[in-house]
Design an enzyme around this catalytic site. Sequence first.
Site, PDB file in Angstrom:
ATOM      1  CG  HIS A 204      -1.444  -1.316   1.243  1.00 22.45           C
ATOM      2  ND1 HIS A 204      -2.440  -1.536   0.317  1.00 22.45           N
ATOM      3  CD2 HIS A 204      -1.488  -2.169   2.169  1.00 22.45           C
ATOM      4  CE1 HIS A 204      -3.132  -2.894   0.585  1.00 22.45           C
ATOM      5  NE2 HIS A 204      -2.686  -2.885   1.703  1.00 22.45           N
ATOM      6  CG  HIS A 207       3.989  -1.622   1.502  1.00 25.91           C
ATOM      7  ND1 HIS A 207       2.908  -2.080   1.947  1.00 25.91           N
ATOM      8  CD2 HIS A 207       4.816  -2.162   3.336  1.00 25.91           C
ATOM      9  CE1 HIS A 207       2.030  -2.445   2.714  1.00 25.91           C
ATOM     10  NE2 HIS A 207       3.918  -2.590   3.790  1.00 25.91           N
ATOM     11  N   GLY A 292      12.633  -5.912   8.173  1.00 27.06           N
ATOM     12  CA  GLY A 292      11.842  -5.272   8.487  1.00 27.06           C
ATOM     13  C   GLY A 292      11.251  -5.376  10.466  1.00 27.06           C
ATOM     14  CG  ASP A 294       8.022 -10.771  13.951  1.00 24.71           C
ATOM     15  OD1 ASP A 294       8.959 -12.054  14.210  1.00 24.71           O
ATOM     16  OD2 ASP A 294       6.577 -11.521  14.277  1.00 24.71           O
ATOM     17  CG  HIS A 295      12.724 -10.131   7.283  1.00 26.31           C
ATOM     18  ND1 HIS A 295      12.594  -8.828   6.429  1.00 26.31           N
ATOM     19  CD2 HIS A 295      12.781 -10.790   6.518  1.00 26.31           C
ATOM     20  CE1 HIS A 295      13.150  -9.093   5.101  1.00 26.31           C
ATOM     21  NE2 HIS A 295      13.432 -10.285   5.157  1.00 26.31           N
ATOM     22  CB  ALA A 296      10.697 -14.237   7.422  1.00 25.56           C
ATOM     23  CG  MET A 334       6.609   4.259   6.659  1.00 23.74           C
ATOM     24  SD  MET A 334       7.638   5.760   6.395  1.00 23.74           S
ATOM     25  CE  MET A 334       7.657   6.821   5.051  1.00 23.74           C
ATOM     26  CD  GLU A 435     -37.290 -34.846  -9.831  1.00 26.33           C
ATOM     27  OE1 GLU A 435     -37.273 -36.099  -9.574  1.00 26.33           O
ATOM     28  OE2 GLU A 435     -37.791 -33.656  -8.721  1.00 26.33           O
ATOM     29  NE  ARG A 438     -29.078 -40.521  -5.859  1.00 29.04           N
ATOM     30  CZ  ARG A 438     -28.601 -41.457  -5.434  1.00 29.04           C
ATOM     31  NH1 ARG A 438     -28.074 -42.886  -6.342  1.00 29.04           N
ATOM     32  NH2 ARG A 438     -28.143 -41.742  -4.178  1.00 29.04           N
ATOM     33  CB  ILE A 478     -32.086 -38.241   0.559  1.00 23.70           C
ATOM     34  CG1 ILE A 478     -33.237 -38.325   0.328  1.00 23.70           C
ATOM     35  CG2 ILE A 478     -32.018 -38.549   2.146  1.00 23.70           C
ATOM     36  CD1 ILE A 478     -33.887 -39.740  -0.400  1.00 23.70           C
TER      37      ILE A 478
END
Length: 574
Positions: A204, A207, A292, A294-296, A334, A435, A438, A478
């Site tokens: 977005h 980024h 970033g 907590d990257h991956a 950001m 039906e 079927r 059914i």
Amino acid sequence: MANAPHGGLLKDLNVRDLPLHAQLKAEAATLPDIVLTERQLCDLELILNGGFSPLEGFLGQADYESVCNNMRLTTGELWPMPITLDVSKEQAEALKLQKGSRVTLRDPRDDNALAIITVSDLYAPQKSMEAKTVFGTEDQAHPAIAYLFKQVKDLYVGGNVQAISRPQYYDYVALRYTPAELRMHFTKLAWRKVVAFQTRNPMHRAHRELTVRAARQRQANVLIHPVVGMTKPGDVDHYTRVRVYSSLMPRYPNGMAHLALLPLAMRMGGPREALWHAIIRKNFGVTHFIVGRDHAGPGKDSNGKDFYGPYDAQTLVTKYTAELGIEMVPFQMMTYLPSTDEYQPVDEVPSGTQTMDISGTELRKRLRTGAAIPDWFSYESVVKTLRESYPPKQQQGFTIFLTGLYNSGKDDIARALQVKFNEQGGRSVSLLLGETVRSELSSELGFSPEDRDRNIQRIAFVAAELTRAGAAVIAAPIAPYEASRQHAKETIQKTGGSGNFFLVHVATPLEVCEATDRRGNYKKARSGQIKGFTGVDDPYEKPTEASLTVDLTQITVAEAVHSIVLLLEADGLI
Ligand code: PPS
């Protein structure tokens, strides 16, 4: 000039082995073969094109142990992730694998021969050691640990590979660059400094702002380098993401940024993974790599705690910056400042300034409900693409699965519902009466438990596909067995969306179904003319968790239809 590859030399095996192509191809046809898994295919592609330089194959035992324990190959080069080729014992025996064996590695999608491996070692994975050293945990809430313990087979095959052909792709072919191709691109455009942005999520405005800022601060260009191999289960699919990235690219200053796709199978290994990502980007010629918070990161462990600290990845990559020759650029969080209509790093915003953000959870909610997603958060083209892939509930398909005895009134409800949905409009409506199915789909089937089950699974398959395509599906067999209904539910939810299946039990009592049976089927069943008739000499297992139960001795068809409509309304589907 692009950055030097890791280890000094780009191991582009595709180019190296091109002179032997005809010979290797002919030999591959004569050899036993291993059909790769999806993850092995991703790994092999990056071994063959040099993305994993200095690797020239899958790790042998000494390298495996060294990588796990010391993050280095036995040659001393930094390498944080074990790249291994696992096979079952049976497979190893059938292929008569031993040192020196040559085996063809095939693409699981089209059986194409991609490479030949010359086996150097065959050894047992040390799963517990691998889990603890590489990922710091044995908790199977971590996707790589679940993969290691549940999917990785009994033996690892080590050995160098020779390239025969690149995996064939039909999607976004022009955006798939090998390291050599990307390096050439940088050289052609005289890009000396390139900041790479790794992502497995839609992008977005924030980024775009952070990558532009990172590049401007370093007077560099930007490479948007998203992973399109395997990412975290539950991620937005790569088709949608690539359309998002493509629509975002014109928002960069002219000539600043380039988009290339990376066929990597991520392990969500946090710090080690970040280091691995940096090495891979170096091989693609990149000089700066954004890491970033907590990257991956794999999310929370089974006690609800984060597997890794938020800055562990940045710390580890920084530690090896000098040795690697690729600079770590910390990802700046950001935030939007409405007063000036701009984004700024959170830690640079003067206190007291009004800021605005939309969390991932809030974004998903807005997509689901169709609520507005403001321009300051994303671009219209991005939102449009996301809405196409994640339509709001009102545009999603659903299945109403009516189950009940023969002549319980389920068909009457089904037909009335069809009329109601047609009246509403907005969706294509499909009616799958017992039906009809079927005669059109299951004409060769009888009424044994196996045949009934098969019949229900066919209905489920069709309903699932229609639901996925956005239709309102009304199925009314059914469906007398709980297990079949459960299986059908799973099939429809898997393909059509987890919230879009509703089981309605039409619980009109057997005596009433029987007494009002104008076709005389129950009579025939009682007299033995029809065998194994539901409710007479074959069981009807009452649903244990229906979304709704209706009994037509208590309410009218119109009231039953209204109850179903209310159920859908409460769920936001209509
Ligand atoms: S199931 O169990 O869900 O596969 O059944 P379904 O596909 O709904 O089929 C119901 C129709 O088949 C006629 N029929 C029988 N029903 C139950 N048990 C037996 N043994 C049986 N044999 C035939 C039943 O009358 C339904 O016919 P329609 O044409 O719907 O009235």
